[in-house]
Write an enzyme that holds these catalytic residues in place. Structure first.
Site, PDB file in Angstrom:
ATOM      1  N   ARG A   1      43.593  23.019  -1.668  1.00 25.86           N
ATOM      2  CA  ARG A   1      43.728  24.065  -2.690  1.00 25.86           C
ATOM      3  C   ARG A   1      45.062  24.765  -2.458  1.00 25.86           C
ATOM      4  NH1 ARG A   1      42.636  29.560  -3.296  1.00 25.86           N
ATOM      5  NH2 ARG A   1      41.791  30.185  -5.330  1.00 25.86           N
TER       6      ARG A   1
ATOM      7  N   LYS B   1      48.938  31.672   3.309  1.00 25.82           N
ATOM      8  CA  LYS B   1      48.094  32.716   3.877  1.00 25.82           C
ATOM      9  C   LYS B   1      48.750  33.394   5.080  1.00 25.82           C
ATOM     10  CE  LYS B   1      43.590  31.448   2.080  1.00 25.82           C
ATOM     11  NZ  LYS B   1      42.183  31.068   2.353  1.00 25.82           N
TER      12      LYS B   1
END
Length: 277
Positions: free
Chosen positions: A255, A221
């Site tokens: 995840r 991210k």
């Protein structure tokens, strides 16, 4: 600490890894990579062989500013792939990344095991009832607004207090709906600035007081690559560093795009914990 997936109890005392399968053309890291059956099956096989306990499928990109996708298009992308995976890998525990109750229902009917809702029921009032009907584990994430608007809403009185209050309310609602297996996701990158993301990671352990499994989504991210001055493609090392921190602060499910490396993080942190004085 365990969740019931299609009749099997999955023990989360040892953290598990959830591999990511994006079925969208515009996801921030691997959008458009899995366009045909062969590519999808190869990706799933690799994740399972690398140690993924779950495979999380998304057909609606939730990256900041992502384009809106109709319910019909989301179903068209999702359901055939659920069927394809379960035909070739029947034991796969598929998580469905959707905020729409109809997509959730159709996916469960076709064999999915978990619902992963970025809106925690806020974008579809029928979601809680659907999860109750099928009694599948339910991941509820913290987000404000929608994927299109969320980055304009990263304003809080007190970030950690506000998120704890949010989850307290949501847990009360899921208890009223008699949803048995609830997993919380603090929503890194969703209506949060880079600085707020690191504040959240610093205090992730405070969310253990709810007594529920914690899922974290940090993989590649912008909070990683913006700090490093790189890109999503170059953010694997930074991802592993933050995965390690999250595991030390109580994360139960990671995840991740890169399953092998995430599993290695789990193994090393478990070894560290096992040999604590």
């Amino acid at each position: 600490m365990a969740i019931n997936c299609k009749g099997d109890l999955i023990d989360l005392t040892t953290p598990k890894v959830m591999g990511i399968l994006n079925l969208t053309p515009d996801s921030f890291f691997d959008g458009g990579s899995y366009k045909d059956d062969s590519a999808i099956l190869k990706r799933v096989e690799t994740m399972l062989n690398d140690g993924a306990t779950f495979v999380d499928m998304g057909a609606y990109s939730s990256r900041p500013g992502a384009e809106h996708v109709s319910e019909e298009e989301e179903l068209k992308r999702m359901i055939p792939v659920v069927e394809l995976i379960l035909k070739h890998f029947p034991g796969t525990l598929i998580s469905i990344d959707t905020f729409r109750s109809k997509v959730a229902q159709e996916s469960i009917v076709h064999g999915a095991a978990i619902i992963n809702d970025i809106s925690a029921g806020n974008l579809d009032p029928e979601m809680f009832a659907t999860v109750t009907k099928y009694q599948v584990p339910y991941i509820m994430m913290h987000m404000k607004g929608t994927p299109q608007s969320m980055q304009k809403e990263a304003v809080y009185n007190d970030l950690i207090k506000d998120l704890r209050y949010y989850f307290s309310e949501k847990i009360t609602q899921t208890t009223q709906f008699k949803i048995n297996d609830v997993i919380i996701d603090p929503g890194f990158g969703f209506a949060k600035t880079t600085e707020q993301n690191y504040t959240l990671l610093n205090h992730l352990d405070l969310f253990q007081t709810f007594g529920l499994p914690i899922l974290i989504g940090l993989s590649r991210k912008s909070m990683i690559y913006k700090i490093l001055g790189s890109s999503p493609q170059e953010a694997l090392n930074g991802t592993s560093a933050l995965h390690t921190i999250a595991l030390l602060k109580g994360a139960n499910i990671i995840r991740a795009h890169d399953v092998k490396e995430a599993v290695e993080c789990v193994k090393l942190v478990e070894a560290l914990k096992a040999n604590a004085l």
